[in-house]
Design an enzyme around this catalytic site. Structure first.
Site, short mmCIF file in Angstrom:
data_model
loop_
_atom_site.label_atom_id
_atom_site.label_comp_id
_atom_site.label_asym_id
_atom_site.label_seq_id
_atom_site.Cartn_x
_atom_site.Cartn_y
_atom_site.Cartn_z
N GLU A 50 0.80 -1.22 0.00
CA GLU A 50 0.00 0.00 0.00
C GLU A 50 0.84 1.27 0.00
O GLU A 50 0.31 2.36 -0.05
CB GLU A 50 -0.94 -0.03 1.21
CG GLU A 50 -1.68 -1.37 1.29
CD GLU A 50 -3.02 -1.31 1.97
OE1 GLU A 50 -3.09 -0.69 3.03
OE2 GLU A 50 -4.00 -1.87 1.43
N LYS A 79 2.32 10.68 -0.45
CA LYS A 79 3.49 10.24 0.33
C LYS A 79 4.72 11.02 -0.15
O LYS A 79 5.02 11.03 -1.34
CB LYS A 79 3.70 8.74 0.13
CG LYS A 79 4.97 8.20 0.75
CD LYS A 79 5.15 6.71 0.51
CE LYS A 79 6.54 6.25 0.96
NZ LYS A 79 6.83 4.87 0.55
C1 LIG Z 1 3.97 -7.96 4.22
C2 LIG Z 1 4.06 -7.30 2.87
C3 LIG Z 1 3.98 -5.92 2.77
C4 LIG Z 1 4.11 -5.31 1.51
N1 LIG Z 1 4.09 -3.95 1.42
C5 LIG Z 1 4.33 -3.37 0.22
C6 LIG Z 1 4.39 -1.96 0.08
O1 LIG Z 1 4.19 -1.21 1.04
N2 LIG Z 1 4.66 -1.44 -1.14
C7 LIG Z 1 4.88 -2.23 -2.22
O2 LIG Z 1 5.17 -1.70 -3.31
N3 LIG Z 1 4.75 -3.56 -2.13
C8 LIG Z 1 4.51 -4.15 -0.95
N4 LIG Z 1 4.40 -5.50 -0.87
C9 LIG Z 1 4.42 -6.28 -2.11
C10 LIG Z 1 3.04 -6.21 -2.77
O3 LIG Z 1 2.07 -6.69 -1.88
C11 LIG Z 1 3.02 -7.02 -4.05
O4 LIG Z 1 4.12 -6.69 -4.86
C12 LIG Z 1 1.78 -6.72 -4.85
O5 LIG Z 1 0.64 -6.84 -4.06
C13 LIG Z 1 1.68 -7.65 -6.02
O6 LIG Z 1 1.28 -8.93 -5.63
P1 LIG Z 1 1.00 -9.99 -6.77
O7 LIG Z 1 0.01 -9.43 -7.70
O8 LIG Z 1 2.31 -10.44 -7.31
O9 LIG Z 1 0.40 -11.23 -5.95
P2 LIG Z 1 -1.05 -11.44 -5.27
O10 LIG Z 1 -1.66 -10.19 -4.78
O11 LIG Z 1 -0.85 -12.54 -4.27
O12 LIG Z 1 -1.96 -11.97 -6.45
C14 LIG Z 1 -1.88 -13.30 -6.90
C15 LIG Z 1 -3.03 -13.58 -7.84
O13 LIG Z 1 -2.87 -14.87 -8.38
C16 LIG Z 1 -4.10 -15.56 -8.30
N5 LIG Z 1 -3.83 -16.99 -8.21
C17 LIG Z 1 -2.91 -17.63 -7.45
N6 LIG Z 1 -3.01 -18.97 -7.64
C18 LIG Z 1 -3.99 -19.16 -8.54
C19 LIG Z 1 -4.58 -20.31 -9.13
N7 LIG Z 1 -4.18 -21.54 -8.83
N8 LIG Z 1 -5.58 -20.13 -9.99
C20 LIG Z 1 -6.03 -18.89 -10.32
N9 LIG Z 1 -5.52 -17.77 -9.79
C21 LIG Z 1 -4.52 -17.90 -8.91
C22 LIG Z 1 -4.77 -15.01 -7.05
O14 LIG Z 1 -6.15 -15.21 -7.08
C23 LIG Z 1 -4.40 -13.53 -7.19
O15 LIG Z 1 -5.33 -12.91 -8.06
C24 LIG Z 1 4.26 -6.12 0.36
C25 LIG Z 1 4.27 -7.51 0.48
C26 LIG Z 1 4.19 -8.10 1.71
C27 LIG Z 1 4.22 -9.59 1.80
#
Ligand SMILES: Cc1cc2nc3c(=O)[nH]c(=O)nc-3n(C[C@H](O)[C@H](O)[C@H](O)COP(=O)(O)OP(=O)(O)OC[C@H]3O[C@@H](n4cnc5c(N)ncnc54)[C@H](O)[C@@H]3O)c2cc1C
Length: 500
Positions: A50, A79
């Site tokens: 976030e 920010k």
């Molecule tokens: C504790 C923490 C704090 C963070 N704080 C920050 C921050 O302040 N600033 C920042 O820039 N980043 C931060 N991040 C990183 C940020 O959260 C991620 O980079 C961002 O949310 C992107 O996540 P993503 O889309 O890669 O994964 P996710 O949000 O996990 O999305 C994964 C997607 O894949 C889908 N999926 C998974 N498996 C399957 C399946 N088998 N079949 C169909 N769909 C599937 C899910 O439904 C979901 O839609 C933080 C991370 C963590 C862990």
């Protein structure tokens, strides 16, 4: 492999990574390729992420996103930097502001003048010479042309993915809901051919983008590219996240407050406070962390804390065969400097630049992998810096951090600054010299010597120059409205609780 033309891109996952990729590909290449995104409502997204950095503004411009509309939809605030508390020593405070420090010359950075002034007993705090840091300290903000502030956003991660989804669907991206049960590959070359869903549907494509989060369903579970673990340099491995009611007007900054086995964050949104407790499970149990976390929450919690486990490191390849990993599936450096969303955006930009229309050439892949690796390693070094430079010895966690070995690339930078106050920025590097200076000084690394450029001026001239810089910043910040007031005027979300 030049016979695998790309007409259809399948994005697996609909978190921030998946929808950002869909938004950028549809906006920039939508006339040339078909895009389908598959996500599972049952699995959901990680739900954190976030706090951002200023590069998000130019990426949004690339997507054609209207700022005020985006801010209303995601309950966003502005920010200007991060406030670090208790990092050098317990009780310390410093700011990593997004702006420029004073005025640099071709010969050297501004802090060289400042160090000379300091040796003569004046000059104040280095943060006094950064417009954004002063505005942050006084909780002021405006998107004005004079002064121009360098800023980013705090946003609601779940609403952000929903906002991007609406944006994409309006531009022709098709979304398929369902759990991916199997990833099917071609026998002859191992390329991914389709994603098989629980209900038997097969989603076919030419290029697949793995945005399935920590699962890395395609890149790791299917293509098995391997993971390089950085836990010895970045030992935190868990976080609790919790939202609470705000108790004060939103600050234009993230807070990163160190505790005995990690740190906790505060990320102010328009109608709630995002809180997190990052910790190392080797030094603090889940129960201890949870209790310590709850004891520190100021406002009324809006639900129970949620535990998230993670591992610091990078996927050994970001592009393998016809699959590219973006977001958490490609690796993770903990959120201390809010870099993950930026890394998604820069990965998408690179994909747009190197897009394999006519087939997947190994040279394209190599270039993509090399750049992804360089970027992540440099971000890693910058984050490790905060831990390594602690003077804290009050807990086993901080003693470990203080005495741990660090990557050579970082050790060299620390030594260079310690001995001669030199900082630099390499190609493809995110953090500017001013960022390194703010964190190194903030963590009490005072150089043994510095560039003599400050001595080219008389003491009076130097004093006048520094006073002039400071008073320009004071005047500029005085003109700005309070951050909360500006938000209410510019982009108040419907359900904003106004706090006065
Ligand atoms: C504790 C923490 C704090 C963070 N704080 C920050 C921050 O302040 N600033 C920042 O820039 N980043 C931060 N991040 C990183 C940020 O959260 C991620 O980079 C961002 O949310 C992107 O996540 P993503 O889309 O890669 O994964 P996710 O949000 O996990 O999305 C994964 C997607 O894949 C889908 N999926 C998974 N498996 C399957 C399946 N088998 N079949 C169909 N769909 C599937 C899910 O439904 C979901 O839609 C933080 C991370 C963590 C862990």
């Amino acid at each position: 492999m030049k016979n695998h033309t790309v007409k259809k891109v399948v994005i697996a996952g609909g978190g921030t990574a998946g929808w950002l990729a869909a938004a950028a590909l549809s906006r920039q290449l939508g006339a040339l390729i078909e895009i389908e995104l598959v996500e599972s409502d049952a699995i959901g997204t990680v739900g954190v992420g976030e706090s951002t950095i200023p590069t998000i503004c130019s990426f949004h411009a690339l997507l054609g996103i209207d700022e005020a509309e985006f801010m209303r939809a995601t309950q966003a605030t502005f920010k200007l930097g991060i406030e670090f508390e208790n990092w050098g020593r317990d009780g310390d405070r410093y700011v990593h502001g997004f702006g420029q420090l004073g005025k640099a010359t071709w010969m050297g950075e501004f802090h060289q003048f400042w160090l000379h002034a300091r040796s003569l007993g004046f000059g104040g705090d280095i943060g006094d010479y950064c417009l954004e840091t002063r505005a942050l300290n006084h909780r002021k903000f405006a998107t004005s042309k004079n002064p121009v502030l360098n800023y980013a956003y705090h946003l609601d991660a779940t609403r952000y993915a929903q906002f991007l989804r609406r944006h994409c669907e309006a531009r022709g991206v098709s979304r398929t809901e369902g759990n991916i049960r199997e990833v099917c590959r071609a026998k002859e070359n191992g390329f991914i051919q389709s994603l098989l869903l629980d209900d038997g549907r097969a989603v076919q494509g030419d290029l697949f983008i793995d945005c399935t989060g920590f699962r890395a369903l395609l890149m790791e579970q299917t293509l098995d590219v391997g993971f390089e673990d950085w836990g010895h340099w970045l030992p935190t491995d868990r976080a609790y996240a919790l939202q609470s009611q705000p108790v004060e007007p939103a600050r234009p900054n993230t807070r990163a407050i160190a505790h005995s086995a990690g740190w906790r964050w505060q990320i102010p949104l328009q109608s709630r406070m995002g809180n997190g407790m990052v910790f190392c499970s080797e030094y603090q149990s889940d129960d201890e962390a949870r209790a310590a976390f709850l004891a520190e929450i100021d406002g009324k919690p809006l639900f129970d804390p949620r535990l998230i486990r993670y591992r610091a490191g990078r996927r050994k390849k970001a592009w393998e065969k016809n699959c590219i990993a973006l977001g958490l599936s490609s690796g993770f450096v903990e959120p201390l400097e809010s870099t993950s969303i930026h890394l998604i955006m820069i990965g998408i930009t690179r994909l747009l630049q190197l897009f394999p229309f006519d087939g997947i050439a190994p040279s394209l892949q190599d270039r993509f992998n090399q750049q992804s690796r360089d970027e992540l390693e440099k971000v890693r070094d910058f984050v490790v810096l905060h831990y390594k430079l602690t003077e804290r010895e009050d807990s086993a966690f901080w003693r470990y951090c203080k005495h741990m070995s660090v990557p050579d690339s970082l050790a060299e930078r620390i030594q260079l600054f310690r001995e001669s106050a030199q900082v630099h920025r390499n190609a493809d590097e995110l953090f500017r010299p001013d960022s390194w200076v703010q964190v190194m000084l903030g963590q009490r690394l005072y150089p043994q010597s510095y560039h003599p450029m400050g001595r080219l001026m008389s003491e009076d001239q130097l004093r006048q120059a520094l006073d002039g810089l400071k008073s320009n910043i004071h005047r500029a910040v005085d003109k700005l409205p309070a951050h909360q007031v500006f938000i209410e005027r510019y982009c108040a979300a419907a359900s904003t609780a106004v706090i006065t």
